[in-house]
Design an enzyme around this catalytic site. Structure first.
Site, PDB file in Angstrom:
ATOM      1  N   LYS A 184     -57.071 -12.927  -7.744  1.00 23.01           N
ATOM      2  CA  LYS A 184     -56.290 -11.941  -6.996  1.00 23.01           C
ATOM      3  C   LYS A 184     -55.683 -12.594  -5.738  1.00 23.01           C
ATOM      4  O   LYS A 184     -55.951 -13.757  -5.452  1.00 23.01           O
ATOM      5  CB  LYS A 184     -57.156 -10.726  -6.677  1.00 23.01           C
TER       6      LYS A 184
HETATM    7  C1  LIG Z   1     -58.618  -7.011 -11.434  1.00 26.06           C
HETATM    8  C2  LIG Z   1     -58.362  -5.544 -11.630  1.00 26.06           C
HETATM    9  C3  LIG Z   1     -59.356  -4.573 -11.501  1.00 26.06           C
HETATM   10  C4  LIG Z   1     -60.789  -4.925 -11.364  1.00 26.06           C
HETATM   11  O1  LIG Z   1     -61.063  -5.733 -10.290  1.00 26.06           O
HETATM   12  P1  LIG Z   1     -62.521  -6.387 -10.181  1.00 26.06           P
HETATM   13  O2  LIG Z   1     -62.584  -6.801  -8.751  1.00 26.06           O
HETATM   14  O3  LIG Z   1     -62.550  -7.530 -11.135  1.00 26.06           O
HETATM   15  O4  LIG Z   1     -63.499  -5.328 -10.529  1.00 26.06           O
HETATM   16  C5  LIG Z   1     -59.024  -3.246 -11.558  1.00 26.06           C
HETATM   17  N1  LIG Z   1     -57.746  -2.867 -11.791  1.00 26.06           N
HETATM   18  C6  LIG Z   1     -56.766  -3.748 -11.954  1.00 26.06           C
HETATM   19  C7  LIG Z   1     -55.377  -3.249 -12.166  1.00 26.06           C
HETATM   20  C8  LIG Z   1     -57.043  -5.117 -11.917  1.00 26.06           C
HETATM   21  O5  LIG Z   1     -56.073  -6.007 -12.109  1.00 26.06           O
END
Ligand SMILES: *Cc1c(COP(=O)(O)O)cnc(C)c1O
Length: 381
Positions: A184
Site C-alpha cells: 500500500k
Molecule cells: C488491501 C485492501 C484491503 C485489506 O487491507 P489489509 O490491510 O490487508 O487488511 C481492504 N480493501 C481493499 C480495497 C484493499 O485493497
C-alpha cells in the site's frame, strides 16, 4: 533494452524505518505502546480526524467500524462489486449481508446511481472503495446513504494521502479505514488505521481491538499492577509498536512517496495514450489521486490480445503485473451464497476481463516506466 526484471511493487524504505524498528526493539516494548500512541496522533493530525485507532490490518479496521456501528444479523451493507474480498467478508463476520453494486465504467468507483437502487431500510452502512487511489463519488454516495439513515464507512485501503473537494480523506465520513499492507502507499508490513470524529465509536474500537479489555497492555503496564475488566468478547486486532515505529517513518515521507507515484503515473498516462487498445482510467478534477495502482483496461479487439495473454507476455519479458480485481460476484463464495451473475454487474464484469495493474512504486525509474510502455506498444503492434 535492459533485461532487468521490473517487479510489480517494492516498498520504499531507508535508514528512517530501520532506525524506528531498531529503537523499538531496543526499547524492550514490542506490542501496543508509545509508538502506537504517537502514530495514532500523528495520523489523526495528518487526515484531520479527531481519533485514529491503530490496528493490525485494514480488514480489522473495517470489521471494528461496522461492529461499532451495530451492524448485525439481518442488516445489509452495500459494497462495490469491484473490490477486495475483505470489504465484504467483514460484513459476513457480523452476520449481515453484503449487497454488491456495480461501478462507474470510467473510474471503477462505486456507481452512485446503482447505489440508490439497492438501498433499503435494511441498509445499515455503505462502504465505498477509493479504487486505485482516487476517492469515490463521495457527495452523492453520502447523500444517498443518508436518505435511508445508513452510515458511510470508507474503505480507503488505496487512498492515503487523499483529498475530495475541500476534505481530507479520513475526515469525511463516520469512519475511514486505511491499510498499511506491504504494497500500500505507506506500509508497516501489516497494519491499518480507523479514523473517526465519533468518540464513542473510537473508544469501542479501542476496546474491541484488544480482547474487549478495559485497559490495553501499555495502560496496564504504565499504571502498575492492576486488574482489567472484559466487557465484551473482543478481537485481537491491535498494532505492534514495532509496526508503528515503521509507520511513523513512512508517515514522515508520505507526501514525497505520493509525489513519486504521481510522477510515474503521469508518465504512464501520457505515454499509454499512444498505445492502441490500452485505456487508463478517468481522473476527476475535484479530488486527488493517491496512485496506489496504475490500472489499464486492455481492449481485446483493438489491442489484438486478451488481457491474460498480455499479462503472460509481460511476465515473459520480466515485467510483473497484477489484477485488481476479479470482481466479487465471480468468486464462488459470493456468487453461490447470493446467486449472483455477470448480468447483475455488467460494468464490473466487463472490467474484470480487461483490467491489468502495471508496476507502480515510488523507487521505480522513468526508464522502467518507458520500458513497460514500450513492451505494451510492441505487443499491440
Ligand atoms: C488491501 C485492501 C484491503 C485489506 O487491507 P489489509 O490491510 O490487508 O487488511 C481492504 N480493501 C481493499 C480495497 C484493499 O485493497
Amino acid at each position: 533494452m535492459s533485461a532487468d526484471p521490473i517487479p510489480f511493487h517494492r516498498p520504499a524504505f531507508d535508514q528512517a524505518e530501520l532506525h524506528g524498528a531498531v529503537s523499538s526493539l531496543e526499547s524492550g516494548w514490542l506490542t501496543t505502546g508509545p509508538q502506537c500512541a504517537a502514530f495514532e496522533s500523528r495520523f489523526a493530525e495528518a487526515v484531520g480526524a479527531e481519533h485514529a485507532v491503530s490496528v493490525n490490518s485494514c480488514t480489522a479496521a473495517l470489521h471494528l467500524a461496522l461492529e461499532g456501528l451495530g451492524v448485525g444479523t439481518g442488516d445489509q451493507v452495500v459494497v462495490p462489486a469491484m473490490t477486495f474480498t475483505a470489504t465484504a467478508a467483514v460484513v459476513r463476520h457480523l452476520g449481515a449481508d453484503p449487497v454488491l453494486v456495480d461501478v462507474e465504467a470510467d473510474t471503477l468507483g462505486m456507481d452512485p446511481d446503482q447505489l440508490v437502487d439497492v438501498l433499503s431500510e435494511r441498509t445499515k452502512a455503505v462502504v465505498p472503495v477509493h479504487y486505485a487511489g482516487q476517492p469515490a463519488e463521495m457527495d452523492r454516495i453520502t447523500s444517498a446513504a443518508e436518505s435511508v439513515g445508513a452510515a458511510v464507512v470508507e474503505d480507503s485501503a488505496h487512498c492515503f494521502p487523499g483529498t475530495y473537494r475541500e476534505h481530507t480523506i479520513g475526515s469525511l465520513s463516520r469512519a475511514t479505514c486505511f491499510s498499511f499492507y506491504a504494497n500500500k502507499t505507506i506500509t508497516t508490513g501489516e497494519g491499518g488505521m480507523l479514523t473517526t470524529d465519533d468518540a464513542e465509536l473510537a473508544e469501542r474500537a479501542r476496546v474491541m481491538r484488544l480482547h474487549g479489555m478495559s485497559k490495553d497492555a501499555w495502560r496496564r503496564f504504565a499504571s502498575g499492577p492492576s486488574t482489567y475488566d472484559v466487557a465484551q468478547p473482543g478481537f485481537k486486532y491491535n498494532m505492534t509498536d514495532l509496526a508503528a515505529a515503521i509507520g511513523l517513518a513512512q508517515l514522515d515521507k508520505a507526501a514525497d512517496l505520493a509525489a513519486q507515484r504521481a510522477g510515474h503515473a503521469e508518465q504512464y498516462v501520457t505515454a499509454l495514450a499512444h498505445v492502441p487498445g490500452v485505456r487508463t482510467l478517468a481522473r476527476r478534477p475535484d479530488r486527488s489521486h493517491a496512485w496506489h495502482l496504475l490500472v489499464v483496461a486492455i481492449d481485446r479487439e483493438t489491442f489484438g490480445m486478451e488481457r491474460d495473454a498480455v499479462a503472460a507476455a509481460l511476465n515473459d519479458r520480466g515485467i510483473s503485473t497484477s489484477i485488481h480485481y476479479r470482481p466479487l460476484h465471480r468468486h464462488s463464495y459470493y456468487r453461490d451464497t447470493y446467486q449472483l451473475t455477470d448480468e447483475d454487474f455488467p460494468v464490473a464484469s466487463s472490467a474484470g476481463d480487461q483490467i491489468l495493474s502495471l508496476p507502480l512504486f515510488p523507487t521505480m525509474t522513468g526508464e522502467q516506466v518507458d520500458r513497460v510502455v514500450a513492451v505494451l506498444a510492441e505487443l499491440a503492434a
